[in-house]
Design a protein around this motif. Structure first.
Motif, PDB file in Angstrom:
ATOM      1  N   GLY A 198       0.790  -1.219   0.000  1.00  0.00           N
ATOM      2  CA  GLY A 198       0.000   0.000   0.000  1.00  0.00           C
ATOM      3  C   GLY A 198       0.824   1.271   0.000  1.00  0.00           C
ATOM      4  N   GLY A 199       2.051   1.191  -0.535  1.00  0.00           N
ATOM      5  CA  GLY A 199       2.821   2.418  -0.690  1.00  0.00           C
ATOM      6  C   GLY A 199       4.133   2.487   0.051  1.00  0.00           C
ATOM      7  N   LEU A 200       4.654   1.340   0.500  1.00  0.00           N
ATOM      8  CA  LEU A 200       5.985   1.296   1.099  1.00  0.00           C
ATOM      9  C   LEU A 200       6.903   0.493   0.182  1.00  0.00           C
ATOM     10  CD1 LEU A 200       5.071   0.758   4.855  1.00  0.00           C
ATOM     11  CD2 LEU A 200       6.063   2.822   3.844  1.00  0.00           C
ATOM     12  N   PHE A 201       8.198   0.678   0.388  1.00  0.00           N
ATOM     13  CA  PHE A 201       9.182   0.049  -0.488  1.00  0.00           C
ATOM     14  C   PHE A 201       9.835  -1.146   0.202  1.00  0.00           C
ATOM     15  CE2 PHE A 201       9.003   4.604  -1.379  1.00  0.00           C
ATOM     16  CZ  PHE A 201       8.783   4.629  -2.750  1.00  0.00           C
ATOM     17  N   VAL A 202      10.251  -2.125  -0.593  1.00  0.00           N
ATOM     18  CA  VAL A 202      10.993  -3.254  -0.030  1.00  0.00           C
ATOM     19  C   VAL A 202      12.462  -3.231  -0.445  1.00  0.00           C
ATOM     20  CG1 VAL A 202       8.977  -4.748   0.203  1.00  0.00           C
ATOM     21  CG2 VAL A 202      10.304  -4.789  -1.923  1.00  0.00           C
ATOM     22  N   SER A 203      12.842  -2.311  -1.332  1.00  0.00           N
ATOM     23  CA  SER A 203      14.257  -2.220  -1.693  1.00  0.00           C
ATOM     24  C   SER A 203      14.800  -0.800  -1.621  1.00  0.00           C
ATOM     25  CB  SER A 203      14.498  -2.781  -3.106  1.00  0.00           C
ATOM     26  OG  SER A 203      14.022  -1.891  -4.092  1.00  0.00           O
ATOM     27  N   PHE A 204      13.935   0.197  -1.626  1.00  0.00           N
ATOM     28  CA  PHE A 204      14.355   1.599  -1.659  1.00  0.00           C
ATOM     29  C   PHE A 204      14.221   2.197  -0.258  1.00  0.00           C
ATOM     30  CE2 PHE A 204      13.044   6.107  -2.852  1.00  0.00           C
ATOM     31  CZ  PHE A 204      14.350   6.538  -3.044  1.00  0.00           C
ATOM     32  N   MET A 205      15.290   2.081   0.542  1.00  0.00           N
ATOM     33  CA  MET A 205      15.201   2.477   1.939  1.00  0.00           C
ATOM     34  C   MET A 205      15.270   3.993   2.146  1.00  0.00           C
ATOM     35  SD  MET A 205      14.479  -0.193   3.549  1.00  0.00           S
ATOM     36  CE  MET A 205      13.725  -0.986   2.128  1.00  0.00           C
ATOM     37  N   SER A 206      15.775   4.737   1.160  1.00  0.00           N
ATOM     38  CA  SER A 206      15.704   6.201   1.262  1.00  0.00           C
ATOM     39  C   SER A 206      14.239   6.634   1.253  1.00  0.00           C
ATOM     40  CB  SER A 206      16.450   6.858   0.098  1.00  0.00           C
ATOM     41  OG  SER A 206      17.831   6.590   0.178  1.00  0.00           O
ATOM     42  N   GLY A 207      13.451   6.012   0.372  1.00  0.00           N
ATOM     43  CA  GLY A 207      12.028   6.317   0.332  1.00  0.00           C
ATOM     44  C   GLY A 207      11.337   5.959   1.632  1.00  0.00           C
ATOM     45  N   ASN A 208      11.668   4.793   2.193  1.00  0.00           N
ATOM     46  CA  ASN A 208      11.061   4.399   3.463  1.00  0.00           C
ATOM     47  C   ASN A 208      11.497   5.306   4.609  1.00  0.00           C
ATOM     48  OD1 ASN A 208       9.549   2.311   2.460  1.00  0.00           O
ATOM     49  ND2 ASN A 208      10.989   0.711   3.015  1.00  0.00           N
ATOM     50  N   SER A 209      12.734   5.802   4.549  1.00  0.00           N
ATOM     51  CA  SER A 209      13.197   6.725   5.589  1.00  0.00           C
ATOM     52  C   SER A 209      12.389   8.012   5.556  1.00  0.00           C
ATOM     53  CB  SER A 209      14.689   7.024   5.400  1.00  0.00           C
ATOM     54  OG  SER A 209      15.460   5.851   5.551  1.00  0.00           O
ATOM     55  N   THR A 210      12.094   8.496   4.343  1.00  0.00           N
ATOM     56  CA  THR A 210      11.259   9.691   4.218  1.00  0.00           C
ATOM     57  C   THR A 210       9.840   9.412   4.695  1.00  0.00           C
ATOM     58  OG1 THR A 210      12.568  10.471   2.340  1.00  0.00           O
ATOM     59  CG2 THR A 210      10.370  11.408   2.600  1.00  0.00           C
ATOM     60  N   ARG A 211       9.299   8.243   4.313  1.00  0.00           N
ATOM     61  CA  ARG A 211       7.958   7.880   4.777  1.00  0.00           C
ATOM     62  C   ARG A 211       7.919   7.760   6.296  1.00  0.00           C
ATOM     63  NH1 ARG A 211       4.478   6.038   0.750  1.00  0.00           N
ATOM     64  NH2 ARG A 211       2.909   6.509   2.354  1.00  0.00           N
ATOM     65  N   MET A 212       8.993   7.227   6.898  1.00  0.00           N
ATOM     66  CA  MET A 212       9.056   7.117   8.349  1.00  0.00           C
ATOM     67  C   MET A 212       9.075   8.500   8.992  1.00  0.00           C
ATOM     68  SD  MET A 212      11.906   5.206  10.748  1.00  0.00           S
ATOM     69  CE  MET A 212      13.162   6.473  10.444  1.00  0.00           C
ATOM     70  N   ALA A 213       9.878   9.408   8.420  1.00  0.00           N
ATOM     71  CA  ALA A 213       9.962  10.759   8.963  1.00  0.00           C
ATOM     72  C   ALA A 213       8.607  11.464   8.908  1.00  0.00           C
ATOM     73  CB  ALA A 213      11.010  11.564   8.192  1.00  0.00           C
ATOM     74  N   ILE A 214       7.904  11.310   7.787  1.00  0.00           N
ATOM     75  CA  ILE A 214       6.577  11.914   7.652  1.00  0.00           C
ATOM     76  C   ILE A 214       5.618  11.300   8.666  1.00  0.00           C
ATOM     77  CG2 ILE A 214       4.573  12.131   6.124  1.00  0.00           C
ATOM     78  CD1 ILE A 214       6.606  12.218   3.776  1.00  0.00           C
ATOM     79  N   GLY A 215       5.712   9.973   8.835  1.00  0.00           N
ATOM     80  CA  GLY A 215       4.860   9.290   9.795  1.00  0.00           C
ATOM     81  C   GLY A 215       5.099   9.758  11.218  1.00  0.00           C
ATOM     82  N   ILE A 216       6.363   9.989  11.554  1.00  0.00           N
ATOM     83  CA  ILE A 216       6.687  10.489  12.894  1.00  0.00           C
ATOM     84  C   ILE A 216       6.092  11.882  13.084  1.00  0.00           C
ATOM     85  CG2 ILE A 216       8.571  11.288  14.373  1.00  0.00           C
ATOM     86  CD1 ILE A 216      10.252   8.977  13.183  1.00  0.00           C
ATOM     87  N   ALA A 217       6.253  12.740  12.085  1.00  0.00           N
ATOM     88  CA  ALA A 217       5.735  14.103  12.178  1.00  0.00           C
ATOM     89  C   ALA A 217       4.218  14.121  12.311  1.00  0.00           C
ATOM     90  CB  ALA A 217       6.166  14.910  10.957  1.00  0.00           C
TER      91      ALA A 217
END
Length: 213
Positions: A31-50
């Motif tokens: 549903g919109g997370l990556f399994v190989s692109f961890m830069s993208g997941n890091s950004t998604r994590m940061a947005i989720g934290i905010a």
């Protein structure tokens, strides 16, 4: 990339294509997370934290699993000595993708996505020199930077073709992503099987390449 001969470059291109395929089916399945692109997941994590969203936990979990894949495959390739390190590494990736497919077919989507992520972390251990990644097959930012460097060198009188391997690596990931998205749209279950099957075919290919080393 350019330090390897053409056979190993082709293997890297195949692995980049596999990474694009797997990332696409993982992205659609999660549903919109990556399994190989961890830069993208890091950004998604940061947005989720905010935003105080559970998205942060999901992204963080995938980042952790990716790192686990790196660790496990490095340890396995160091401990298993009856086969070449690259063969052990690609075998580990294939086994993890087969496990992901089995989970998907059993209706366990979350473990399937987790195993995809571990497999993609593991795939970045195949090309290593002196303890460092020499070709990153699941992330293309560095590859695009090197592409730019080689094009600049060519414009300044350097090699006119040294940029081509980097372009091919990036195109392989994009092409794999297109195929993965199309495959998932046709049949999510089959798309997982296709990824595992392709990884399995790379084991004898890697075996032949390393036999001459």
């Amino acid at each position: 990339m350019i330090r390897y001969d053409r056979s190993f470059r082709r293997l890297a291109i195949c692995l980049a294509g596999l990474a694009g395929f797997v990332d696409a089916i993982g992205f659609l399945g999660s549903g919109g997370l990556f399994v190989s692109f961890m830069s993208g997941n890091s950004t998604r994590m940061a947005i989720g934290i905010a935003e105080a969203s559970t998205l942060a936990l999901a992204a963080a979990a995938l980042i952790g699993l990716f790192v686990v894949g790196v660790i496990l495959n490095i340890i396995a390739s160091a401990k298993i000595t009856f086969a070449h390190r690259k063969v052990v590494s690609i075998s580990g990736v294939a086994a993890l993708l087969l496990g992901a497919a089995s989970c998907k077919w059993a209706g366990s989507d979350v473990p399937a996505t987790g195993l995809l992520c571990i497999a993609m972390g593991a795939s970045n251990t195949i090309f290593r020199r002196d303890g460092e990644v020499s070709i990153g097959v699941t992330y293309m930012t560095g590859t695009l930077v090197k592409l730019g460097h080689r094009l600049a060198d060519a414009a300044l009188g350097g090699s006119p073709t040294a940029w081509i391997p980097y372009l091919l690596l990036w195109l392989a990931l994009v092409g794999g992503g297109i195929l993965g998205a199309a495959s998932y749209a046709w049949s999510p279950d089959a798309s997982f099987g296709f990824a595992a099957a392709f990884a399995l075919t790379l084991i004898p290919v890697t075996q032949r390449l390393t036999a001459t080393m």
